[in-house]
Every structure is written in C-alpha cells, then in structure tokens.
Enzyme design. Structure first.
Site, PDB file in Angstrom:
ATOM      1  N   CYS A   1       0.869  -1.169   0.000  1.00 34.22           N
ATOM      2  CA  CYS A   1       0.000   0.000   0.000  1.00 34.22           C
ATOM      3  C   CYS A   1       0.907   1.221   0.000  1.00 34.22           C
ATOM      4  CB  CYS A   1      -0.868   0.006   1.248  1.00 34.22           C
ATOM      5  SG  CYS A   1      -1.707  -1.563   1.532  1.00 34.22           S
TER       6      CYS A   1
ATOM      7  N   ARG B   1       1.548   0.978  -6.042  1.00 31.26           N
ATOM      8  CA  ARG B   1       1.815   0.062  -4.933  1.00 31.26           C
ATOM      9  C   ARG B   1       0.538  -0.582  -4.416  1.00 31.26           C
ATOM     10  NH1 ARG B   1       6.845   1.142  -2.699  1.00 31.26           N
ATOM     11  NH2 ARG B   1       6.175   0.008  -0.872  1.00 31.26           N
TER      12      ARG B   1
ATOM     13  N   TRP C   1      -4.000  -1.917  -0.971  1.00 29.69           N
ATOM     14  CA  TRP C   1      -4.069  -3.206  -1.666  1.00 29.69           C
ATOM     15  C   TRP C   1      -4.542  -4.175  -0.602  1.00 29.69           C
ATOM     16  CZ3 TRP C   1      -1.956  -8.141  -1.516  1.00 29.69           C
ATOM     17  CH2 TRP C   1      -2.000  -8.879  -2.704  1.00 29.69           C
TER      18      TRP C   1
ATOM     19  N   ASN D   1       0.621   0.408   6.487  1.00 31.23           N
ATOM     20  CA  ASN D   1       1.059  -0.632   5.551  1.00 31.23           C
ATOM     21  C   ASN D   1       1.588  -1.781   6.384  1.00 31.23           C
ATOM     22  OD1 ASN D   1       0.598   1.189   3.533  1.00 31.23           O
ATOM     23  ND2 ASN D   1       2.758   1.571   3.063  1.00 31.23           N
ATOM     24  N   GLY D   2       1.323  -3.014   5.974  1.00 33.76           N
ATOM     25  CA  GLY D   2       1.830  -4.167   6.715  1.00 33.76           C
ATOM     26  C   GLY D   2       0.691  -4.981   7.297  1.00 33.76           C
TER      27      GLY D   2
ATOM     28  N   GLU E   1      10.137 -16.178 -17.968  1.00 32.83           N
ATOM     29  CA  GLU E   1       9.906 -14.753 -17.762  1.00 32.83           C
ATOM     30  C   GLU E   1       8.940 -14.206 -18.824  1.00 32.83           C
ATOM     31  OE1 GLU E   1      10.112 -12.586 -15.643  1.00 32.83           O
ATOM     32  OE2 GLU E   1      10.149 -10.659 -16.666  1.00 32.83           O
TER      33      GLU E   1
ATOM     34  N   LYS F   1       5.418 -12.391 -17.931  1.00 30.88           N
ATOM     35  CA  LYS F   1       5.075 -11.019 -18.332  1.00 30.88           C
ATOM     36  C   LYS F   1       3.734 -11.005 -19.033  1.00 30.88           C
ATOM     37  CE  LYS F   1       7.157  -9.116 -16.648  1.00 30.88           C
ATOM     38  NZ  LYS F   1       8.229  -8.946 -15.700  1.00 30.88           N
TER      39      LYS F   1
ATOM     40  N   GLU G   1       0.786 -11.732 -16.563  1.00 31.85           N
ATOM     41  CA  GLU G   1       0.678 -10.678 -15.556  1.00 31.85           C
ATOM     42  C   GLU G   1      -0.068  -9.443 -16.069  1.00 31.85           C
ATOM     43  OE1 GLU G   1       4.011  -8.747 -12.601  1.00 31.85           O
ATOM     44  OE2 GLU G   1       4.678  -9.416 -14.550  1.00 31.85           O
TER      45      GLU G   1
ATOM     46  N   HIS H   1       7.073 -34.881 -23.452  1.00 34.03           N
ATOM     47  CA  HIS H   1       6.777 -35.692 -22.257  1.00 34.03           C
ATOM     48  C   HIS H   1       5.443 -35.304 -21.627  1.00 34.03           C
ATOM     49  CE1 HIS H   1      10.668 -37.579 -22.478  1.00 34.03           C
ATOM     50  NE2 HIS H   1      11.244 -36.389 -22.540  1.00 34.03           N
TER      51      HIS H   1
ATOM     52  N   LYS I   1       3.035  -3.500  -6.791  1.00 38.51           N
ATOM     53  CA  LYS I   1       4.452  -3.456  -7.162  1.00 38.51           C
ATOM     54  C   LYS I   1       5.341  -4.183  -6.154  1.00 38.51           C
ATOM     55  CE  LYS I   1       7.932  -2.198  -9.697  1.00 38.51           C
ATOM     56  NZ  LYS I   1       8.175  -3.051 -10.878  1.00 38.51           N
TER      57      LYS I   1
HETATM   58  C1  AGP Z   1       7.412  -8.834 -11.981  1.00 41.42           C
HETATM   59  O1  AGP Z   1       6.907  -8.462 -13.207  1.00 41.42           O
HETATM   60  C2  AGP Z   1       6.423  -9.048 -10.938  1.00 41.42           C
HETATM   61  N1  AGP Z   1       5.597  -7.916 -10.719  1.00 41.42           N
HETATM   62  C3  AGP Z   1       6.864  -9.751  -9.684  1.00 41.42           C
HETATM   63  O2  AGP Z   1       7.029 -11.090 -10.009  1.00 41.42           O
HETATM   64  C4  AGP Z   1       8.143  -9.233  -8.974  1.00 41.42           C
HETATM   65  O3  AGP Z   1       9.259  -9.483  -9.774  1.00 41.42           O
HETATM   66  C5  AGP Z   1       8.276  -9.929  -7.609  1.00 41.42           C
HETATM   67  O4  AGP Z   1       7.159  -9.636  -6.826  1.00 41.42           O
HETATM   68  C6  AGP Z   1       9.551  -9.570  -6.883  1.00 41.42           C
HETATM   69  O5  AGP Z   1       9.638  -8.195  -6.651  1.00 41.42           O
HETATM   70  P1  AGP Z   1      11.004  -7.552  -6.162  1.00 41.42           P
HETATM   71  O6  AGP Z   1      11.977  -7.703  -7.301  1.00 41.42           O
HETATM   72  O7  AGP Z   1      10.672  -6.129  -5.872  1.00 41.42           O
HETATM   73  O8  AGP Z   1      11.456  -8.318  -4.964  1.00 41.42           O
END
Ligand code: AGP
Length: 608
Positions: free
Chosen positions: A2, A27, A74, A100-101, A483, A487, A490, A506, A603
């Site tokens: 957040c 965030r 969030w 936050n937390g 990756e 992407k 996501e 397989h 984020k």
């Molecule tokens: C990446 O596109 C993602 N949003 C997510 O997997 C991210 O890489 C992961 O949460 C780790 O974040 P960080 O690198 O800030 O630790």
C-alpha cells in the site's frame, strides 16, 4: 503493498496528499483515503473504494487542513470497500491512522478493545491501531508516547502515520518492516512510504530504520526508538531524476521503462568493467578474491521475475565460473528449513528491496550463519541493508508493476558477478575479453530490438486473442520462456505456460493445437538443431509458432519470427527476453488492459 503519505506545514495538505497518492498508486490501488486536521479542530476524513481519481472526485473544495495523512490500499484484511479503506478512526474520531503491513495479533487485540468499548467499523487489522493508540492517548500523554505504548502491544509489520485531532501540530510515524521516508522541506515536512511521492517537493530525505518512530512537525523532526531513546539521523539526497517518476510522453510507464533499457544497462555496467584484466570490479561485494575462491556453491533467492532473473544468473555463474549455482523462489526457501552451508554464497535478488518473502529468506540464512549478497535496485531498502554486501542495479525507479528494466539490469549484474568470479577461477583472459566486449555491446543491441516495437505490436495483436500461449526454450532459453510467460499473463491476463523445449514431448505436446500458439526461443547456439526439431513437432500438430531467433527458421517451422541480434551465447538470454517484454506490452494494450496496474497485483509484496 500500500502507499502512505503525510504532510505538515503552512499550506493546505490536501493537494500534496492527493498528488502523492496518485504517485504511489502503483503500490496498491483498490481503495484510497485522506484525513486532515487544522486549527478549526476535528479530523476530516474522505475514503472510497476505487482509484485515487475516484477519491479526488469525492474530496470537496472545503476539505482543508495544514496537517494530513493519506493512503492507497491493496487489500489484505477485508474486501476493498469504503469502510475498509484507510484512514481508520477511534470511537471519538480523534486519532486517524494509515498503515502498511499486517497486525498479526489483530484478532486478539480487537476482542480486548471491543470489551473496553471500542466500536469497530471495518474488517481491517489497521483499525485496532487507531483504537489502541486512542486508549493510550489519555490526558497528559503525548501522542508519540501513546503510539509507542500501543506499538509495544502489536505483533506484526507496519509503516504507520498517525494524526491526532487534538494535536494537529504533529504527525507521528513508525516503521517496522514497511518503509517510511521523511522529506524535509522549507518550514514544511512530508512523509511517504516511497520517495516517488516526495521528489517533486524535496530531495532531502531520511529513511526510518525498523523499530524507529518519528515525531514530524512543520519545522523539523525527532526520531527515537521503541524504548524511547533518541536517535540521530542525517538526511540523504535522492539522486534519481524527477523525470523517472513521469511517463515522459510514453503512453504507459511500462513502455517507457522498456525503452529506458539501453540507458539502465549502461548505468549497471558503468565503472564496473576492467578491460585490462578482462574482468569486472564490484566494490560492494565485501568479499576478497581469497574468500570468493572458497565458495563451492551459489544459491540465488528471489520471487517472481526476480527468481527468473536469478535462474539466468545461475546459468551465467555456472558457465563462466564453473561453480554450481541454483535459483529458488525465496517464498518457498524460507518455509522449508533450508540447510545453510558455510561454503555456499547466498544471493538475494529484489528490485524493490522490500519483498517480504525475500527479506525473510535473507534473515533465515543469516540467522543460521550464512553469508548473503543482495542484487537490489532500491538503495537503502530493507533487503539491501540486511545483506552483507552486494550489487546495486542503478536501473532507476521502476514504477510499472511488471518488472522490465530491473529484470534486465539484474541479469547484467549477474553477468558482471559471473565474470568476476570466473576470472578468479579458470575463465581465460580471452573469454573474459569476449564477455567484456559483449557486455559493452548490449545497449546498442537493445536499441536495435526496441526499434522493432511497431512490428511486434502487429504480431501481438494477431496472437492476443488466443486462449493461451506456450513459451518454450532449451537450457539458457528456459528462464527466458518463464519470464516471457510471466510477463504476458501478468499484464494481459492471457494464460501462458512455460516449458523446457526438451520436455514438450513428455506431456504438454498434448495441448498443442491452432488455438494454443507457441513462442519458441531459438538462439543460434549448439542446441539450434534440437530446437528446430521441436518446432517441426509442433507444426506437425497444427500448432502456430512465433519464433524469437537469431536466424529466421524455414517458413514450414515458424509462422512468424522476431529477429534478435546475436551476443555471446552466455548473454543471448538477456537479449532474447526484450522482444517478449514488447510482446506482452502490446498484447495487453490490444486487450485494453490496465497495463501499469494489472488487476490483483501490487508493485512490492511486503506481506506474506
Ligand atoms: C514482476 O513483473 C512481478 N511484478 C513480480 O514477479 C516481482 O518481480 C516480484 O514480486 C519480486 O519483486 P522484487 O523484485 O521487488 O522483490
């Protein structure tokens, strides 16, 4: 997860709060709220389910006060709703809290406070904080004392900002596992959970440490510990460019950050390549050559894309230094009672430096006496501070939820580390020179790939309406496939699955059909023939193939191809990944997704 902002000074707080929240929205973005107080007495609160823009539309012109706090959420405890949005108040509507937390003992505290008369209006863990602080803020007790006493009863993580209607001359903030930054202005002070909310107003900042609190007034601040000892904190200067926090003419932060990669890679490399000895200099490792020679294994820990970047890093270390290296999700590692070995080097990877699972994994290694390096983008972040040394990426702030430039810079940082390691072991000077010159060539080669953005947009539009996509790669190509799939799913919400090309027959070959296209990584390396055979197997099952390759495969093997400039084989994965970023971006745009703020994600994941 957040975002928190606060202001105290001679001006009206609301414009800063709303602008700061908009900057922190990446965030967390399912609800937002603000509270202000001033000379007129009382706390005014507005909070809504939805985006900061929805909140701004709800805030009337008369909503003014010279002290204020704000939050973008969030959801963790309770659904996104007006009631669950922060700030939260006590019964008397005197104490307002943004948080936050996670308060882990919230249920227990809630029962106790309710028995004492607290009336709860939300399902959040945060609301216990406002009631608990109010319970301690009795006649003659300073707000900071009430906050300190209340936090003494809390188990969990927090970054908080507290506003007291009866003492609008101050905001009290505290940090334990969730960042709080103070921004020092001219007779005014700012607070945020992230410098991006502050840089338009001040470059002078103080990052609170875990276990630290601060009383913030218009003319300054005082920091102290949970047991009331005063601490002395010197401000530091934020050196990231203000432009980094704007889209700079691009339609989205994500597209801007993809296009920033030639520059961010240059910054990661800057001053670290040694042409004379064909090696890399990494000043922050805090390990000399003798200590590095004693390392027998490398274990890389990160989450999501950071974990996949770690997989590319592990390949680089094994290939260049011939040291066994392996990447593992930090979120799994921390829960499985890992064996920590004295001759293993642990490396934590994190863009934000805040990811709770990665931080907990680092703490687990350290608790057992292991040595941890950090590969981190955010200077001074929790993970960076917890590690024994490491490499800063210098990629610049990454705002879009999907990681692109930080991912690429992480792989570059691993290439530098692998080169350094390799040259201490048996990597020859000739091979060292080969890697040094390939690293120097990367920014130009990335520019060549980015120039194909329009063409990739056309391909993305063609493939975006598929029911799903398969991503395949062999050995060095497999982390690229993972990756790439990450992407795409996501930001476009298209189901995407990554498999080693060698594993297709397989099992997953059963999925191949015209409705499930395959993105295939086809570098021109020693495995080219094997990869071409796999393409033949897919085409024989009427599968569509989009090849990402150094050379265009025969038209019978691939329907479409994105050509990528060739680097040295060890560094090819880094370049092969760039078109997949553009493919995911353009697919998300074609599907009209919220590219920078994909649903359900935030984020930095600062909770378990
Ligand atoms: C990446 O596109 C993602 N949003 C997510 O997997 C991210 O890489 C992961 O949460 C780790 O974040 P960080 O690198 O800030 O630790």
């Amino acid at each position: 997860m957040c975002g928190i902002v606060a202001y105290i000074g001679p001006k009206d707080a609301t414009p800063f709060l709303l602008e700061g929240l908009a900057r922190l929205e990446y965030r967390g973005y399912d609800s937002a709220g603000v509270a202000v107080a001033g000379r007129t007495g009382g706390v005014k609160v507005r909070k809504v389910k939805g985006r900061v823009a929805d909140l701004a539309a709800e805030v009337p012109a008369r909503f003014k006060g010279t002290t204020g706090i704000g939050h973008t959420r969030w959801a963790t405890h309770g659904v996104p709703s007006d009631a669950n949005a922060h700030p939260h108040l006590d019964n008397a509507e005197r104490i307002a809290v943004v948080h936050n937390g996670i308060v882990e003992n919230a249920d227990e505290l809630r029962v106790r406070l309710a028995a004492e008369g607290a009336v709860f209006r939300s399902e959040t863990d945060t609301e216990v904080l406002s009631h608990l602080i109010a319970a301690h803020a009795t006649e003659g007790v300073e707000l900071e004392e009430a906050v300190r006493a209340a936090l003494g009863k809390v188990v969990g993580t927090y970054g908080i900002a507290v506003l007291d209607a009866e003492r609008p001359d101050r905001v009290v903030v505290a940090r334990n596992g969730s960042p709080i930054v103070l921004g020092i202005g001219e007779k005014e002070m700012f607070v945020a959970s992230d410098v991006s909310a502050l840089v338009r107003y001040t470059r002078q900042v103080v990052h609170l440490e875990d276990g630290e609190l601060a009383t913030v007034r218009a003319d300054g601040f005082r920091t102290f510990t949970e047991d009331a000892r005063t601490t002395h904190r010197q401000p530091s200067t934020v050196d990231w460019e203000i432009d980094s926090y704007d889209t700079g003419g691009y339609e989205h932060f994500l597209l801007k950050e993809i296009h920033e990669q030639p520059g961010s890679v240059e910054r990661t490399l800057s001053g670290r390549l040694d042409e004379r000895f064909a090696t890399a200099h990494l000043g922050g490792l805090n390990l000399d050559a003798r200590e590095l020679r004693e390392i027998r294994r490398v274990k890389i820990l990160g989450c999501g894309s950071a974990y996949y970047a770690g997989e590319m890093g592990a390949q680089l270390i094994e290939e260049l230094a011939r040291i066994p290296a392996h990447s593992e999700p930090a979120s799994e590692f921390r829960y499985r009672n890992p064996v920590i070995e004295a001759d293993t080097l642990y490396i934590a990877v994190s863009q934000s430096g805040e990811t709770y699972d990665t931080l907990a994994a680092v703490q687990e290694v350290k608790r057992k006496g292991g040595r941890v390096l950090g590969v981190v983008n955010t200077v001074g972040s929790a993970i960076a501070r917890e590690c024994d040394g490491g490499i800063y990426l210098h990629a610049g702030p990454e705002i879009s939820v999907a990681s692109t430039k930080a991912f690429t810079s992480t792989v570059v940082a691993f290439a530098l580390l692998a080169l350094h390691f390799g040259r201490i072991h048996d990597l020859s000077p000739a091979d060292g020179r080969r890697i040094v010159s390939a690293l120097n060539a990367l920014p130009g080669q990335i520019r060549e790939i980015l120039a194909q953005s329009d063409e990739i947009a056309g391909l993305a539009a063609e493939y975006a309406d598929s029911t799903g996509m398969m991503f395949i790669g062999r050995v060095r190509g497999y982390p690229v496939a993972r990756e790439g799939a990450q992407k795409l799913k996501e930001i476009s919400y298209v189901h995407a699955e990554a498999y080693p090309a060698s594993e297709l027959k397989h099992g997953p070959l059963a999925l191949i059909s015209p409705e499930l296209p395959t993105v295939a990584l086809v570098p021109d390396d020693e495995l080219l023939d094997k990869n071409l055979t796999t393409l033949g197997e897919i085409k024989a099952r009427a599968g569509r193939v989009l090849a990402v390759a150094h050379r265009r495969p025969d038209a019978r093997l691939a329907d479409h191809c994105i050509l990528v400039p060739k680097s040295e084989p060890e560094l090819d994965p880094l370049l092969l990944n760039i078109p997949l970023q553009l493919l995911a971006y353009h697919a998300a745009v074609a599907l009209k997704r919220d590219v920078d703020k994909p649903r359900n994600l935030a984020k930095s994941v600062t909770v378990e």
